[in-house]
Design an enzyme around this catalytic site. Structure first.
Site, PDB file in Angstrom:
ATOM      1  N   GLY A 195       1.828 104.776 -58.592  1.00 20.99           N
ATOM      2  CA  GLY A 195       1.469 105.817 -57.635  1.00 20.99           C
ATOM      3  C   GLY A 195       0.752 106.993 -58.256  1.00 20.99           C
ATOM      4  O   GLY A 195      -0.001 107.694 -57.571  1.00 20.99           O
ATOM      5  N   ASP A 230      -0.651  98.503 -55.826  1.00 20.20           N
ATOM      6  CA  ASP A 230      -0.943  99.064 -54.506  1.00 20.20           C
ATOM      7  C   ASP A 230      -1.635 100.405 -54.706  1.00 20.20           C
ATOM      8  O   ASP A 230      -2.327 100.589 -55.693  1.00 20.20           O
ATOM      9  CB  ASP A 230       0.325  99.166 -53.657  1.00 20.20           C
ATOM     10  CG  ASP A 230       1.343 100.164 -54.187  1.00 20.20           C
ATOM     11  OD1 ASP A 230       1.337 100.450 -55.404  1.00 20.20           O
ATOM     12  OD2 ASP A 230       2.146 100.668 -53.383  1.00 20.20           O
TER      13      ASP A 230
END
Length: 389
Positions: free
Chosen positions: A119, A150
């Protein structure tokens, strides 16, 4: 890096002249992102985008260890047995923030000093001015915990030179500043001792002028020198074939290729195969399309077994002996991988949706009425049973 701060809000916002500063303020956790932090950042970034008094936005991390070590995966571990709804809602907000950063109307400067993982890449590598130092250790280590890259990581790594992004994603390797520059995750190399001067200059100067004065010449990238074996081995369409090519490589870089094979074989086999497919698909997608696909894939991982097991082994129990299901690459069937990419029942992630205030993980208030995981069908929830029996 910002001076160490241990008390107060998890994110600090301040104005220094025309510079707006975001400081992630969880130094003991290497500034790992919580839902509350993401919600505050998204709201403040939205406000600053329309503020004529703000010329430049800067993001940095408190403490000496790094900008951001990723998301709060312990919170995910605790949420999965309860259905994973808060995690799914957190991702909706986080991916919306990643998309906003990528299209931000003002210079967005990210100080990628120290650890910048998962992240942390999402809040930095989508920016317009990305600064690394000699202390930078970045990467997308998701396959280590039974997940897949992601926060737009598939979009970024799919566009790296040759197959270097594939290598970085499958091995989950920590990369230094020069490698981040080579992969396209960063733009400028500034020695860490010059960061305070850079921040001060940004208060009154353009990022181009400030960075131009503070930047130095980066050392050579190790990845750039290893392109021959990386491109030859990772071009294979199947993860098992990639490992076999790495094992059999006899040219320059044979030792490094062998290490890469060992690293991949230690990861979740399902994660490795889904990650490879994600990268191949992301080559033809826009960032928002890639984020929507990552969300789709992420919900399937929440419904599976390896994600929570990987967090348990690496972060909770720390025994470093995950029991992957299935345990080998050869046992991960193509149809199992394909299901991770199937459309979600009830609709896909909508990055154009208006910001909904609140913090799902911290307050229990869902960003999408608690229905995110309802988009995963009953058949999806049986992935483990139907494919691993």
């Amino acid at each position: 890096m910002a001076e160490r701060a241990t008390d107060g809000p998890e994110v600090l916002f301040e104005r220094r002249g025309a510079l707006a500063v975001i400081t992630l303020n969880r130094p003991r956790a290497v500034n790992a992102l919580t839902a509350g932090m993401v919600g505050m950042m998204l709201e403040q970034l939205t406000a600053w985008a329309d503020d004529d008094g703000v010329a430049t936005v800067l993001v940095q991390g408190a403490g000496e260890r790094g900008l951001c070590a990723g998301g709060d995966i312990v919170a995910i571990y605790e949420d999965i047995p309860h259905g994973g709804h808060r995690t799914a809602d957190f991702w909706q907000s986080e991916y919306r923030m990643n998309s906003l950063i990528a299209r931000y109307p003002k210079p967005y400067v990210a100080l990628m000093d120290g650890l910048v993982l998962g992240g942390g890449v999402g809040i930095s590598a989508h920016g317009s001015v990305r600064v690394v130092t000699e202390r930078t250790r970045t990467g997308m280590p998701e396959t280590t915990i039974g997940f897949a890259p992601d926060v737009g990581g598939t979009f970024l790594l799919a566009r790296a030179p040759g197959e270097t992004g594939t290598h970085a994603a499958l091995t989950g390797a920590h990369l230094d500043g020069p490698d981040a520059l080579y992969l396209g995750l960063a733009d400028h190399y500034v020695p860490s001792a010059r960061l305070p001067g850079l921040v001060a200059a940004l208060e009154s100067e353009s990022p181009e002028a400030a960075v131009g004065r503070c930047a130095g010449e980066a050392p050579p990238s190790a990845l750039a020198a290893q392109r021959e074996w990386i491109d030859a081995c990772y071009a294979e369409p199947d993860a098992g074939d990639i490992v076999r090519r790495l094992r059999s490589w006899q040219g320059s870089g044979a030792a490094e290729a062998q290490q890469a094979a060992e690293a991949i074989e230690a990861k979740s086999p399902t994660s490795v195969k889904v990650t490879l497919e994600s990268l191949r698909r992301a080559r033809g997608l826009s960032l928002d399309e890639a984020l929507a696909e990552e969300y789709r894939v992420g919900l399937r991982f929440l419904a599976g077994a390896d994600f929570r097991e990987g967090i348990r082994a690496q972060v909770v129990d720390k025994d470093r002996t995950p029991r992957w299901q299935p345990p080998t690459l050869g046992e991960v069937r193509p149809q199992h991988v394909a299901r991770y990419f199937q459309p979600l029942d009830g609709g896909e992630l909508d990055l154009g949706k208006a910001l909904d205030r609140g913090s799902a993980m911290d307050s229990g208030t869902a960003l999408d009425s608690g229905t995110a995981l309802d988009r995963v069908t009953a058949a999806d929830r049986q992935l483990k049973e139907t494919d691993h029996a």
